[in-house]
Design a protein around this motif. Structure first.
Motif, short mmCIF file in Angstrom:
data_model
loop_
_atom_site.label_atom_id
_atom_site.label_comp_id
_atom_site.label_asym_id
_atom_site.label_seq_id
_atom_site.Cartn_x
_atom_site.Cartn_y
_atom_site.Cartn_z
N ILE A 1 0.85 -1.19 0.00
CA ILE A 1 0.00 0.00 0.00
C ILE A 1 0.89 1.24 0.00
O ILE A 1 1.85 1.32 0.77
N VAL A 2 0.57 2.20 -0.86
CA VAL A 2 1.31 3.46 -0.89
C VAL A 2 0.31 4.59 -0.67
O VAL A 2 -0.49 4.91 -1.54
N ASP A 3 0.36 5.18 0.53
CA ASP A 3 -0.58 6.25 0.88
C ASP A 3 0.05 7.07 2.00
O ASP A 3 0.53 6.51 2.99
N ASP A 4 0.05 8.39 1.85
CA ASP A 4 0.67 9.24 2.87
C ASP A 4 -0.29 9.61 4.01
O ASP A 4 0.12 10.24 4.98
N ASP A 5 -1.55 9.22 3.89
CA ASP A 5 -2.54 9.48 4.94
C ASP A 5 -2.44 8.37 5.98
O ASP A 5 -2.79 7.21 5.69
N PRO A 6 -1.97 8.66 7.21
CA PRO A 6 -1.76 7.58 8.19
C PRO A 6 -3.04 6.84 8.57
O PRO A 6 -3.00 5.62 8.79
N GLN A 7 -4.16 7.53 8.65
CA GLN A 7 -5.41 6.87 9.01
C GLN A 7 -5.87 5.93 7.91
O GLN A 7 -6.26 4.79 8.17
N ALA A 8 -5.81 6.40 6.66
CA ALA A 8 -6.21 5.55 5.53
C ALA A 8 -5.28 4.35 5.41
O ALA A 8 -5.73 3.22 5.16
N ARG A 9 -4.00 4.59 5.61
CA ARG A 9 -3.00 3.52 5.49
C ARG A 9 -3.23 2.45 6.56
O ARG A 9 -3.23 1.26 6.27
N LYS A 10 -3.47 2.89 7.80
CA LYS A 10 -3.70 1.93 8.88
C LYS A 10 -4.99 1.15 8.66
O LYS A 10 -5.05 -0.06 8.92
N LEU A 11 -6.04 1.84 8.18
CA LEU A 11 -7.32 1.17 7.93
C LEU A 11 -7.16 0.06 6.89
O LEU A 11 -7.63 -1.06 7.08
N LEU A 12 -6.45 0.37 5.81
CA LEU A 12 -6.25 -0.62 4.76
C LEU A 12 -5.38 -1.77 5.25
O LEU A 12 -5.66 -2.94 4.97
N GLN A 13 -4.31 -1.43 5.97
CA GLN A 13 -3.43 -2.47 6.49
C GLN A 13 -4.20 -3.43 7.39
O GLN A 13 -4.07 -4.66 7.28
N THR A 14 -4.98 -2.88 8.31
CA THR A 14 -5.71 -3.72 9.26
C THR A 14 -6.73 -4.59 8.55
O THR A 14 -6.82 -5.81 8.80
N TYR A 15 -7.51 -3.99 7.66
CA TYR A 15 -8.57 -4.74 6.97
C TYR A 15 -7.98 -5.87 6.11
O TYR A 15 -8.44 -7.02 6.18
N LEU A 16 -6.98 -5.56 5.31
CA LEU A 16 -6.42 -6.56 4.40
C LEU A 16 -5.63 -7.63 5.15
O LEU A 16 -5.61 -8.80 4.75
N SER A 17 -4.99 -7.24 6.26
CA SER A 17 -4.31 -8.25 7.08
C SER A 17 -5.32 -9.21 7.70
O SER A 17 -5.08 -10.42 7.79
N ASN A 18 -6.46 -8.68 8.12
CA ASN A 18 -7.48 -9.52 8.77
C ASN A 18 -8.09 -10.53 7.82
O ASN A 18 -8.63 -11.55 8.28
#
Length: 244
Positions: A9-26
């Motif tokens: 994931i390449v995104d400079d928005d920390p909230q968006a980045r964390k949301l995507l990381q958490t969802y896709l990891s889950n």
């Protein structure tokens, strides 16, 4: 289901980045994240990825530039790219596709929709011909030859054209169905793993890009024809040749 598949994931928005990381990891993906272009290049060169989610707007360079950079490197050519943009203008979506992105989503978007797009592209990748295939084919058409194992597209004058994953999949689809009309849903299912939404321009952009690769830029084109109300047609005979 997604064991072993990695997403960058390449995104400079920390909230968006964390949301995507958490969802896709889950849901089972191995997820890595980058905050800018230089971070992205380093991670991709060190670890690779099965798919990239690339935000258009980054602090150091645009997602468009990073998409183009990926397609200038043979090791990254076949990695599917989903671009994320907060801009709704059609020109931005088309530009991303012309540069080689495989799909795009406009913010805000549903995480389920993103997951569906990811799964569709990974299915396309998994059924594409592998470089380890035994034998393989060389398909000759017009003034070109396509080696379906090495994915090398070569002109009679010796020029070799670099193909992205979508370019190759689309060309192979046409070569498997020469002189047959292929509608947009058939092309969409082959290149993106899904049917096209009404008014979506992705198929037309992919065909336009392939025409550029094949020097089919006359008006009207002579090789990949537009069939009004039907789709597209490869107006060439295709012959099978043995690999050297």
């Amino acid at each position: 289901m997604h064991a072993g598949k990695s997403i960058l994931i390449v995104d400079d928005d920390p909230q968006a980045r964390k949301l995507l990381q958490t969802y896709l990891s889950n849901v089972g993906f191995l997820v890595r994240a980058a905050v800018n272009g230089s971070d992205f290049r380093r991670i991709l060169e060190e670890t690779g990825a099965d798919l990239v989610i690339l935000d258009v707007t980054l602090p150091d360079e645009s997602g468009f530039k990073l998409c183009q950079w990926m397609h200038e490197h043979p090791d990254f050519l076949q990695i599917p790219i989903i671009m994320l943009t907060g801009r709704v203008e059609e020109v931005n979506r088309v530009l991303g596709l012309e540069l080689g992105a495989d799909d795009y989503l406009c913010k805000p978007f549903s995480l389920r929709e993103l997951l569906a797009r990811i799964n569709a592209l990974l299915r396309r990748t998994s059924i594409s011909p592998k470089s380890t295939a035994i034998g393989g084919q060389v398909l000759a058409f017009d003034e070109w030859q396509l080696d379906t194992v090495s994915r090398r597209l070569v002109h009679l004058d010796g020029e070799e054209v670099i193909l992205t994953g979508t370019d190759f999949t689309l060309l192979k689809l046409f070569l498997d169905h020469p002189q047959q009309v292929l509608d947009r849903d058939t092309i969409g299912n082959a290149t993106r793993g899904r049917e096209m939404m009404p008014q979506e321009r992705g198929v037309d952009t992919a065909v336009y890009r392939l025409r550029q690769r094949l020097r089919d830029t006359a008006k009207p084109p002579r090789l990949i024809l537009t069939v009004r109300g039907g789709g597209y047609l490869l107006a060439a005979e295709v012959t099978l040749r043995n690999r050297a």
